[in-house]
Design an enzyme around this catalytic site. Structure first.
Site, PDB file in Angstrom:
ATOM      1  N   HIS A 142      38.724  24.174  38.848  1.00 21.93           N
ATOM      2  CA  HIS A 142      37.383  23.600  38.671  1.00 21.93           C
ATOM      3  C   HIS A 142      37.221  22.188  39.212  1.00 21.93           C
ATOM      4  O   HIS A 142      36.121  21.637  39.138  1.00 21.93           O
ATOM      5  CB  HIS A 142      36.998  23.622  37.186  1.00 21.93           C
ATOM      6  CG  HIS A 142      37.939  22.866  36.297  1.00 21.93           C
ATOM      7  ND1 HIS A 142      37.629  22.536  35.002  1.00 21.93           N
ATOM      8  CD2 HIS A 142      39.192  22.365  36.505  1.00 21.93           C
ATOM      9  CE1 HIS A 142      38.637  21.895  34.453  1.00 21.93           C
ATOM     10  NE2 HIS A 142      39.595  21.788  35.348  1.00 21.93           N
ATOM     11  N   HIS A 143      38.278  21.580  39.749  1.00 22.31           N
ATOM     12  CA  HIS A 143      38.144  20.206  40.247  1.00 22.31           C
ATOM     13  C   HIS A 143      37.844  20.124  41.738  1.00 22.31           C
ATOM     14  O   HIS A 143      37.398  19.070  42.211  1.00 22.31           O
ATOM     15  CB  HIS A 143      39.433  19.419  39.967  1.00 22.31           C
ATOM     16  CG  HIS A 143      39.701  19.169  38.517  1.00 22.31           C
ATOM     17  ND1 HIS A 143      38.780  18.588  37.685  1.00 22.31           N
ATOM     18  CD2 HIS A 143      40.802  19.441  37.750  1.00 22.31           C
ATOM     19  CE1 HIS A 143      39.286  18.491  36.463  1.00 22.31           C
ATOM     20  NE2 HIS A 143      40.511  19.005  36.479  1.00 22.31           N
ATOM     21  N   ALA A 144      38.108  21.172  42.505  1.00 18.14           N
ATOM     22  CA  ALA A 144      37.952  21.108  43.963  1.00 18.14           C
ATOM     23  C   ALA A 144      36.499  20.844  44.338  1.00 18.14           C
ATOM     24  O   ALA A 144      35.571  21.418  43.762  1.00 18.14           O
ATOM     25  CB  ALA A 144      38.434  22.409  44.591  1.00 18.14           C
TER      26      ALA A 144
END
Length: 602
Positions: A142-144
């Site tokens: 979920h950070h990309a």
């Protein structure tokens, strides 16, 4: 009494994903997905699911969200050539193994293809109604960002998953219970009301540093972003105190068509990078609570850096989603296959005695502020109706055989043939004429046909079907003679005309204006050179003219029109001056010479 429908559960797993390693002591271990599947298999849970091998996501599929140059860099960079691309490494927030969170390791692109493929494939099944629940524990990155790696995440499979769901659902809800804020997903949908993002996370001097309570979206997406910032030591009771009321209000106000959950296990007690104190039961309660709304779900992994607890947590939650309460004693097969569980030999974990830094008053205040934001939500947003093409659209025409003339039997059956069509080439099926070998009718021939067919008001049929359009590439073979020669668009097929009424009450037939130039048109009926309607024009000749128009117009050149009924009629017509008297008829004989034919043409 009807039995409730059993859920169809799709589980995506590729054993190859466990072979990749970030190296250099990096806490992210893709091997944990293999451990989860092994534990599920030991319990026999895999028999209750449909296990799929994910289809690796293609370059085009990854660039549905991510920037082309970023994905192209991932595809081409290797540990061996990384030093030659230092500027791009800094630009894309990547580096050498052991130096950064997102290193360049062997097979990084293939690794991204596998885990993102599992998330998108699961979304496809859910959107098409072929599965009620999809699980991909190797996903949840979920950070990309669109053009940047971040927090062990290279490709944001969650965004790609949601984009796929939006093809079949008007609204999608994203819920994140990873201890880190789901900043990459929030950023992707910050300006839209078709996706609502809700994140429960640690906030304050903690990666990634985003997710304040007042970050609520912008523009059309205002109030469709919900952030619940929490402090260290969050336990089961307080987490439930926050989660259930907020999510109940979200479901009431938003009414999503599908739910995507990021279930990072780093919010469990004892995680290497986390600082919450949740048990497996408290963590699983969030997923179970949302599943009770009977909305299609895609459940993904996320963070989680204590491998033995991550495998235990996701195994337990898979069982709960299937309605199974797995025994606490681990099967012997699991203990023999991996030695990670020798600490307790049990499935469930114990929480610690760490202090909860969240007071009930602070949590109450956060909950009230979130509820106030949700109160400003407008009614459920509608989606403009649009045609949605099928996910896999097959060819609209049958596949032709390149080695067979005309494309083979299937292509031949798809063609329309007309009775009376002739072929002048060997090997063609009877009843069909090859258009690419049909000569165009000259103006003088058009005038001759107009005169022979009766012109305007002449006795005999008013029109006849012809097989020779003036230009095969522009006029279909089904044009009538007058339409083909005059260049009019094709007429619709009609039934044979009814017989006219007898007596004076017969309605006059409307005249059709000819588009043939006056110099080429046949003389009107009554002129001295008009074609006679008596015995000189035999009915057989007229039938031959109508039915075999292509032949007398000159399909068979080189003098072959001198024989047969059509050739005899042409000779008779030329002798009697029916073509206007400007052309002298050639002497009758077995051959009609080319020079004489050219004279007739002129």
């Amino acid at each position: 009494m009807t039995q409730p429908k059993e859920k169809v559960v799709a589980y995506f797993y590729d054993e190859e994903v466990g072979n990749y390693t970030f190296g250099g002591g990096n806490p992210m271990r893709p091997h944990r997905a293999r451990m989860v599947y092994s534990l599920l298999n030991s319990y026999g849970v895999t028999r209750n699911m449909i296990v799929h091998r994910p289809e690796p996501r293609s370059f085009e599929g990854l660039t549905e969200y991510h920037a082309d140059d970023y994905i192209d860099f991932l595809r081409n960079v290797t540990p061996g050539n990384a030093e030659d691309h230092l500027n791009q490494l800094r630009r894309f927030n990547m580096g050498q193994v052991g130096d950064v969170d997102c290193p360049v390791f062997d097979g990084v692109y293939e690794y991204c293809q596998i885990y993102s493929g599992g998330s998108v494939n699961g979304a496809t099944l859910v959107a098409q109604g072929k599965a009620d629940l999809s699980l991909n524990w190797s996903g949840g990155m979920h950070h990309a960002k669109k053009a940047e790696a971040s927090g062990f995440c290279y490709v944001n499979d969650i965004v790609l998953c949601i984009l796929e769901l939006l093809k079949g659902f008007g609204r999608v809800l994203y819920v994140d219970i990873d201890i880190h804020h789901g900043d990459g997903v929030e950023e992707a949908f910050y300006l839209t009301d078709r996706v609502m993002t809700v994140s429960f996370h640690k906030y304050g001097e903690f990666f990634p540093g985003t997710g304040a309570i007042d970050d609520i979206g912008y523009g059309r997406g205002k109030h469709y972003t919900v952030n619940v910032p929490l402090k260290d030591g969050m336990d089961d009771d307080n987490y439930k105190f926050m989660f259930e009321p907020i999510m109940s209000k979200v479901m009431e106000m938003y009414q999503p068509g599908a739910i995507v959950m990021c279930c990072g296990a780093d919010s469990l007690s004892g995680d290497k990078l986390g600082c919450f104190n949740l048990s497996m039961e408290g963590h699983s309660n969030c997923i179970e609570f949302l599943s009770k709304f009977n909305v299609p779900m895609v459940v993904l992994g996320g963070g989680g850096y204590t491998l033995r607890n991550v495998a235990r947590c996701w195994t337990y939650e898979t069982g709960r989603l299937l309605g199974l309460d797995l025994p606490d004693q681990l099967p012997d097969q699991a203990l023999h296959e991996y030695n990670y569980y020798l600490d307790t030999f049990s499935l469930r974990i114990q929480t610690s005695n760490m202090k909860n830094m969240n007071t009930r008053e602070e949590l109450e205040d956060i909950k009230m502020r979130v509820m106030e934001h949700l109160r400003h939500l407008p009614p459920v947003p509608s989606v403009q109706m649009a045609h949605m093409p099928p996910a896999n659209q097959g060819p609209s025409q049958p596949e032709e055989d390149p080695d067979a003339r005309g494309g083979g039997q299937i292509a031949e059956e798809m063609r329309r043939t007309r009775k009376g069509d002739d072929s002048d080439e060997e090997g063609d099926p009877p009843g069909r004429t090859r258009r690419d070998q049909q000569p165009a009718a000259s103006p003088s021939r058009a005038a001759a046909e107009k005169a022979a067919a009766g012109g305007e008001g002449a006795a005999g049929p008013a029109s006849a079907e012809a097989t020779q359009p003036p230009n095969p590439s522009l006029a279909p073979a089904s044009l009538s003679t007058s339409e083909a020669l005059n260049g009019r668009p094709p007429s619709q097929p009609t039934a044979p005309p009814a017989a006219p009424p007898q007596g004076d009450a017969a309605a006059p037939v409307p005249k059709e204006e000819s588009k043939v130039s006056p110099s080429e048109a046949a003389p009107p009926v009554g002129a001295g050179n008009a074609a006679p309607s008596g015995p000189d024009l035999m009915q057989d000749d007229l039938d031959a003219l109508i039915g075999e128009t292509g032949k007398w117009l000159g399909i068979s050149l080189g003098g072959r029109c001198g024989g047969g009924e059509s050739g005899k009629w042409i000779e008779k017509a030329m002798h009697k001056g029916w073509f206007g008297g400007s052309v002298s008829a050639p002497p009758p004989g077995p051959d009609l010479m080319q020079d004489d034919w050219d004279a007739l043409d002129r």
